[in-house]
Motif scaffolding. Structure first.
Motif, PDB file in Angstrom:
ATOM      1  N   THR A 595      18.579  -2.481 -12.933  1.00 51.74           N
ATOM      2  CA  THR A 595      17.130  -2.657 -12.807  1.00 51.74           C
ATOM      3  C   THR A 595      16.592  -1.554 -11.905  1.00 51.74           C
ATOM      4  OG1 THR A 595      17.316  -5.054 -13.064  1.00 51.74           O
ATOM      5  CG2 THR A 595      15.299  -4.207 -12.038  1.00 51.74           C
ATOM      6  N   PRO A 596      15.652  -0.717 -12.422  1.00 51.15           N
ATOM      7  CA  PRO A 596      15.173   0.423 -11.623  1.00 51.15           C
ATOM      8  C   PRO A 596      13.877   0.102 -10.870  1.00 51.15           C
ATOM      9  CG  PRO A 596      14.425   0.674 -13.868  1.00 51.15           C
ATOM     10  CD  PRO A 596      15.172  -0.634 -13.823  1.00 51.15           C
ATOM     11  N   SER A 597      13.590   0.884  -9.859  1.00 51.88           N
ATOM     12  CA  SER A 597      12.294   0.858  -9.191  1.00 51.88           C
ATOM     13  C   SER A 597      12.094   2.201  -8.526  1.00 51.88           C
ATOM     14  CB  SER A 597      12.216  -0.267  -8.158  1.00 51.88           C
ATOM     15  OG  SER A 597      13.165  -0.069  -7.128  1.00 51.88           O
ATOM     16  N   ALA A 598      10.841   2.532  -8.214  1.00 48.06           N
ATOM     17  CA  ALA A 598      10.511   3.813  -7.598  1.00 48.06           C
ATOM     18  C   ALA A 598       9.454   3.604  -6.537  1.00 48.06           C
ATOM     19  CB  ALA A 598      10.005   4.802  -8.657  1.00 48.06           C
ATOM     20  N   THR A 599       9.461   4.480  -5.542  1.00 46.93           N
ATOM     21  CA  THR A 599       8.417   4.492  -4.522  1.00 46.93           C
ATOM     22  C   THR A 599       7.838   5.914  -4.462  1.00 46.93           C
ATOM     23  OG1 THR A 599       9.583   2.810  -3.225  1.00 46.93           O
ATOM     24  CG2 THR A 599       7.866   4.083  -2.111  1.00 46.93           C
ATOM     25  N   TYR A 724       0.954   7.240   1.536  1.00 45.61           N
ATOM     26  CA  TYR A 724       0.825   6.007   0.777  1.00 45.61           C
ATOM     27  C   TYR A 724       1.510   6.138  -0.586  1.00 45.61           C
ATOM     28  CZ  TYR A 724      -2.748   5.296   4.314  1.00 45.61           C
ATOM     29  OH  TYR A 724      -3.403   5.193   5.508  1.00 45.61           O
ATOM     30  N   PRO A 725       1.900   5.028  -1.178  1.00 47.85           N
ATOM     31  CA  PRO A 725       2.556   5.087  -2.497  1.00 47.85           C
ATOM     32  C   PRO A 725       1.613   5.433  -3.636  1.00 47.85           C
ATOM     33  CG  PRO A 725       2.315   2.807  -1.771  1.00 47.85           C
ATOM     34  CD  PRO A 725       1.935   3.660  -0.600  1.00 47.85           C
ATOM     35  N   ILE A 781       4.992   6.417   9.647  1.00 49.48           N
ATOM     36  CA  ILE A 781       4.501   5.043   9.752  1.00 49.48           C
ATOM     37  C   ILE A 781       4.667   4.361   8.403  1.00 49.48           C
ATOM     38  CG2 ILE A 781       2.494   3.606  10.231  1.00 49.48           C
ATOM     39  CD1 ILE A 781       1.485   5.739  12.110  1.00 49.48           C
ATOM     40  N   LYS A 782       5.227   3.147   8.444  1.00 45.22           N
ATOM     41  CA  LYS A 782       5.466   2.406   7.205  1.00 45.22           C
ATOM     42  C   LYS A 782       4.146   1.797   6.725  1.00 45.22           C
ATOM     43  CE  LYS A 782      10.168   1.254   8.715  1.00 45.22           C
ATOM     44  NZ  LYS A 782      11.105   0.169   9.076  1.00 45.22           N
ATOM     45  N   VAL A 783       3.744   2.194   5.541  1.00 42.54           N
ATOM     46  CA  VAL A 783       2.476   1.732   4.979  1.00 42.54           C
ATOM     47  C   VAL A 783       2.676   1.331   3.525  1.00 42.54           C
ATOM     48  CG1 VAL A 783       1.000   3.116   6.501  1.00 42.54           C
ATOM     49  CG2 VAL A 783       1.840   4.099   4.355  1.00 42.54           C
ATOM     50  N   GLY A 784       1.728   0.565   3.010  1.00 49.97           N
ATOM     51  CA  GLY A 784       1.685   0.189   1.606  1.00 49.97           C
ATOM     52  C   GLY A 784       0.246   0.134   1.154  1.00 49.97           C
ATOM     53  N   VAL A 785       0.040  -0.324  -0.057  1.00 50.18           N
ATOM     54  CA  VAL A 785      -1.304  -0.409  -0.631  1.00 50.18           C
ATOM     55  C   VAL A 785      -1.536  -1.818  -1.155  1.00 50.18           C
ATOM     56  CG1 VAL A 785      -2.807   0.399  -2.496  1.00 50.18           C
ATOM     57  CG2 VAL A 785      -1.430   2.044  -1.225  1.00 50.18           C
ATOM     58  N   ALA A 833      -3.046 -15.266   3.055  1.00 48.19           N
ATOM     59  CA  ALA A 833      -2.216 -14.218   3.637  1.00 48.19           C
ATOM     60  C   ALA A 833      -1.466 -13.450   2.559  1.00 48.19           C
ATOM     61  CB  ALA A 833      -1.231 -14.814   4.631  1.00 48.19           C
ATOM     62  N   VAL A 834      -1.361 -12.136   2.764  1.00 44.23           N
ATOM     63  CA  VAL A 834      -0.624 -11.249   1.865  1.00 44.23           C
ATOM     64  C   VAL A 834       0.263 -10.367   2.727  1.00 44.23           C
ATOM     65  CG1 VAL A 834      -0.792  -9.409   0.160  1.00 44.23           C
ATOM     66  CG2 VAL A 834      -2.496 -11.213   0.178  1.00 44.23           C
ATOM     67  N   VAL A 835       1.503 -10.133   2.268  1.00 48.35           N
ATOM     68  CA  VAL A 835       2.439  -9.290   3.006  1.00 48.35           C
ATOM     69  C   VAL A 835       2.431  -7.883   2.400  1.00 48.35           C
ATOM     70  CG1 VAL A 835       4.830  -8.935   3.705  1.00 48.35           C
ATOM     71  CG2 VAL A 835       3.871 -11.248   3.663  1.00 48.35           C
ATOM     72  N   ILE A 836       2.168  -6.888   3.224  1.00 49.12           N
ATOM     73  CA  ILE A 836       2.199  -5.483   2.796  1.00 49.12           C
ATOM     74  C   ILE A 836       3.592  -4.937   3.083  1.00 49.12           C
ATOM     75  CG2 ILE A 836       1.164  -3.216   3.051  1.00 49.12           C
ATOM     76  CD1 ILE A 836      -0.702  -5.391   1.935  1.00 49.12           C
ATOM     77  N   GLU A 837       4.237  -4.370   2.056  1.00 48.66           N
ATOM     78  CA  GLU A 837       5.583  -3.836   2.206  1.00 48.66           C
ATOM     79  C   GLU A 837       5.548  -2.311   2.161  1.00 48.66           C
ATOM     80  OE1 GLU A 837       8.187  -5.525  -0.643  1.00 48.66           O
ATOM     81  OE2 GLU A 837       7.833  -7.599  -0.020  1.00 48.66           O
ATOM     82  N   ALA A 838       6.505  -1.710   2.855  1.00 44.15           N
ATOM     83  CA  ALA A 838       6.556  -0.250   2.948  1.00 44.15           C
ATOM     84  C   ALA A 838       6.760   0.382   1.577  1.00 44.15           C
ATOM     85  CB  ALA A 838       7.685   0.169   3.884  1.00 44.15           C
ATOM     86  N   GLY A 839       5.882   1.340   1.254  1.00 44.17           N
ATOM     87  CA  GLY A 839       6.016   2.090   0.015  1.00 44.17           C
ATOM     88  C   GLY A 839       5.727   1.303  -1.239  1.00 44.17           C
TER      89      GLY A 839
END
Length: 844
Positions: A595-599, A724-725, A781-785, A833-839
């Motif tokens: 199973t693939p994924s990309a950031t 940002y991703p 800095i770890k960020v997400g969108v 509440a929503v959790v923002i994950e890195a990348g």
């Protein structure tokens, strides 16, 4: 009817036609409008070539064949009649001849009049004719021609409109024979003049470029008055020619302008003009921060297979003059561009050079005599017209040479007259798919040559009297790049080794516009034709190293072992010698149903067992694969091109062997394109950065950030990096720890160079504390969108879960860049509440 000797039509010639009144002529005509006396006033007569519906009073003729003007056979339709059908002389062409060593410049100003000698071989015998070319009213008034002919032509030229040719080819011999054989022209027949005004300025004069602009209103007023004067001159001409037709016992239409249709003449040639630009010479414009020597050679092979047809105006009762009407050119014109680049440069260099660098843009090919009624009367000059610029760009250190060629064919059908040029029955011009080759390339560095050259066929009458210029205007950009030991690799034929990082490649961009211009005195008249045949596009790429350039092979790093069911991270990038800046395109394949994924997630489109990714070549692309079962599998990645080009031949893929077991391992593996893999290995990646951004090589990190060495950072400073991703533009502010005054700020992806220490950073209003900056390191800095989907009128607010403070808000669908962790999404008074994950991009 009186008996007349035999005459031919001495006349004019080929070429696109322009027909604008000469400068001094139009102004003089305006100042002296032809006004009929009160007892001669009459309504406007039918247009030229239209016979009156009823016979003229008091004029009768006998049915049957009779001798018409010029001795041509005339046919009387009925008796009595007011019009005859006058047989027209035929047009033919002599054999093409080499151009004279000296000829009149095509853009020279037309004189008021000039003597012309035309020679050709007709039916096996050499014939030479002496003519006078009359340019408008001033030429007619001042030329050494007989007085009665002068008065007739002065009366005729006054009725011509601004878009018609006022150039007459006059044959003195035929004029004498014709006028001597008829009753004398009455003295009152001629142009009627009014007193000259006292305005001796140039305002309103007509030139070869049009009316001298004294302001839009002044030009419009001039045109209106010119037309009123022309209409008065038309009435006077109709009345005077009516009386003269009675005197000469000719039909009314004997003084009308008839179309003398031409026949087609082949125009064929095959030439290869060439020119060289010395890169050390002064350029027309540009800049340079370094030194450059060398040259760019530009060859332009041209092959024409065309047909030209010319029509003329002919007046049966004035058979001693003719005027050009239009020219039609159809067929194929094949044009090539051969770029030969030799350069040695340091620093940045961008210069534009005029083409051709010396001499005029016209290259004579041949001349073709025009023969009317068995007598040569004019010459068609066939030439090639080349003008434009070539832009040369070099970056860094460049040493080498390259030769690239491109060829395409344009097919067109155009008719040009005083109103400009328009397409004929053959339709709009078309262009063939270009054929491209490379002859030699040996480059270290990058050099680009971009010629913008108009290459046209130019057909002119007697050098500059009338002309048509038409052809393609291709835009071509040729680039040659080399890096590392690519030159040596190409020379000895060795295939690039796995640890080699070299490139040698060339490519071309191409497109074609088509131009067609009508000319008088070398100046464009009427409406020029401009149309894009093809849009600009990339047409050709070639990897020139046998076995392929190693710098075009994907670089990949990651572990050779993976744990069952656990995502395993790999870094995909381009080698340091990779030569292009557009987003790189990768093709990734694997076995084992991973199973693939990309950031960022948007960088790749996945399918079963493979996918295509597109990403900035200056950055690493983060990939993760989770294999569901233990086993030995493969993971491959290949560069297939970028946004602009497709690599040909396709570069070799980089392949990993991955052993999947029940336990993860830190053992690293290497790929052929990128050297040794793993977070501690320097793979010669583009820009010099090492892999493994999740590793703190300084021995520490924090939940908010990753700290990684940056070899490009030297001295005391460190750098805070926010990436940002996907593309978003949140506000970022940097503070000293615990302070409220911002020391730096920006929007979207950002980097801030700072002194070592501890800082706080706010992103979209959410504060991140404990951001440590170290000398020579990047603090990422770890960020997400967060992507919120809502209707346009829905209010959305993001709140800090810790204290309920509002962070940022808006209406409808939007994307928000945020630091990792929980954030509240508040809609209609309710918060979730929503959790923002890195990348990662989180949808809500």
């Amino acid at each position: 009817m009186s008996s007349t000797p035999s005459f031919w039509l001495p006349s004019l010639a080929l070429v696109a036609i322009a027909m604008a009144a000469p400068a001094d002529e139009a102004a003089a005509q305006l100042r002296r409008p032809a006004t009929p006396p009160p007892d001669r006033a009459r309504p406007a007569t039918p247009p030229a070539e239209t016979a009156p519906a009823t016979p003229a009073p008091g004029r009768t003729t006998t049915p049957g064949a009779s001798s018409g003007p010029g001795g041509l056979q005339s046919t009387v339709i009925t008796a009595p009649v007011a019009a005859k059908v006058y047989a027209l002389p035929t047009i033919s062409y002599g054999e093409p001849m080499p151009p004279p060593t000296r000829s009149l410049a095509f853009d020279a100003r037309l004189p008021q009049f000039e003597n012309l000698s035309v020679a050709a071989t007709v039916n096996g015998r050499s014939v030479n004719r002496q003519l006078v070319v009359l340019n408008g009213r001033e030429g007619i008034e001042n030329a050494p021609i007989r007085e009665d002919a002068r008065r007739l032509l002065a009366m005729h030229v006054g009725k011509l409109n601004l878009s018609e040719s006022t150039v007459y080819f006059f044959d003195p011999q035929v004029a004498s024979a014709w006028l001597d054989a008829h009753p004398p022209v009455p003295p009152e027949v001629g142009a009627q003049e009014e007193e000259e005004d006292e305005d001796d300025s140039d305002c309103g004069d007509v030139s070869f470029n049009g009316i001298v602009d004294c302001g839009e209103d002044a030009v419009e007023n001039f045109e209106d008055e010119y037309e009123r004067a022309r209409e008065r001159a038309q009435d006077w001409y109709d009345d005077s020619s009516d009386d003269l037709a009675d005197l000469w016992d000719e039909a009314l239409n004997c003084f009308s302008d008839h179309v003398l249709p031409g026949v087609s003449v082949p125009v064929r040639f095959d030439i290869t003009p060439a020119m060289t630009v010395n890169l050390s010479q002064s350029a027309s414009r540009g800049s340079a921060s370094g030194n450059v020597t060398g040259s760019v050679g530009l060859g332009i092979p041209m092959d024409g297979d065309l047909q030209a047809k010319v029509d003329f105006f002919y007046i049966p009762c004035l058979p001693f003059v003719v005027r050009p009407r239009s020219v039609t050119v159809t067929g194929d014109l094949t044009v090539g561009e051969v770029l030969a680049i030799q350069a040695t440069a340091t620093g940045a260099f961008n210069q534009r050079y005029t083409i051709p660098p010396t001499g005029g843009p016209r290259i004579p090919i041949q001349v073709i005599p025009i023969i009317i009624g068995g007598v040569p009367v004019a010459i068609i000059d066939v030439s090639v017209y080349i003008e434009g610029e070539i832009e040369v760009t070099a970056n860094g250190s460049v040493v080498g040479n390259a030769t690239l060629s491109n060829e395409h064919r344009s097919t067109f059908d155009f008719t040009c007259d005083g109103h400009g040029c328009k397409t004929g029955p053959g339709g709009s011009p078309t262009a063939s798919t270009p054929v491209t080759t490379t002859q030699s390339v040996q480059i270290e560095g990058k050099v680009t040559a971009k010629p913008g050259i108009y290459t046209a066929l130019m057909v002119t009458l007697n050098g500059n009297v009338l002309g048509a210029r038409l052809g393609p205007q291709p835009f071509l950009e040729g680039t040659a790049v080399g890096c590392g030991n690519a030159t040596a690799t190409q020379t000895n034929g060795d295939q690039s080794a796995g640890d080699q990082n070299a490139a040698l490649a060339a490519d071309l961009d191409w497109g074609v516009d088509f131009r067609a211009d009508a000319l008088i005195g070398g100046k464009e008249v009427g409406d020029s034709y401009r149309q894009s045949i093809t849009r600009e596009n990339h047409i050709w790429f070639k990897d020139l190293i046998p076995g392929g350039s190693s710098a075009l092979r994907a670089a990949m790093a990651g572990p050779a072992e993976a744990a069952t069911g656990q995502p395993t991270a790999y870094k995909l990038s381009v080698p340091s010698c990779y030569p292009y800046d557009e987003d790189a395109k990768y093709r990734v394949t694997w076995t084992g149903e991973a199973t693939p994924s990309a950031t960022p997630a948007s960088a790749c489109q996945w399918q079963s067992g493979g996918g295509d990714c597109q990403f900035d070549p200056t950055r690493e692309l983060d990939l993760r694969f989770a294999w569901p079962a233990a086993g030995n599998y493969s993971l491959t990645a290949a560069l297939i091109g970028d946004e602009h080009r497709t690599f040909d031949p396709a570069p070799l893929a980089t392949e990993f062997a991955v052993a999947v077991t029940g336990e993860p391992s830190t053992t690293t593996g290497g790929g052929a394109g990128g050297g040794a893999a793993g977070p501690t290995a320097d793979r010669g990646q583009r820009g010099g950065s090492s892999t493994g951004p999740t590793v703190d090589r300084g021995g520490s990190g924090s939940a908010c950030c990753d700290i990684v060495p940056n070899p490009a950072m030297r001295g005391r400073l460190g750098r805070v990096v926010v990436a940002y991703p996907e593309e978003v533009s949140p506000r970022i502010d940097v503070f000293r720890a615990g302070e409220t005054r911002s020391v730096a700020g920006g929007y979207g992806d950002a980097a801030f160079d700072l002194l070592p220490g501890n800082y706080d950073v706010t992103i979209s209003g959410k504060r991140v504390t404990g951001v440590t900056v170290r000398s020579g390191n990047d603090t990422k800095i770890k960020v997400g969108v967060l992507h919120v989907t809502a209707s346009d009128g829905t209010r959305v607010d993001l709140v800090d879960q810790a204290d309920g403070r509002s962070l940022i808000g808006g209406y409808g669908t939007d994307a928000y860049g945020l630091p990792i962790g929980e954030v509240g999404v508040q809609i209609a008074g309710q918060t979730e509440a929503v959790v923002i994950e890195a990348g990662q991009v989180t949808d809500f």
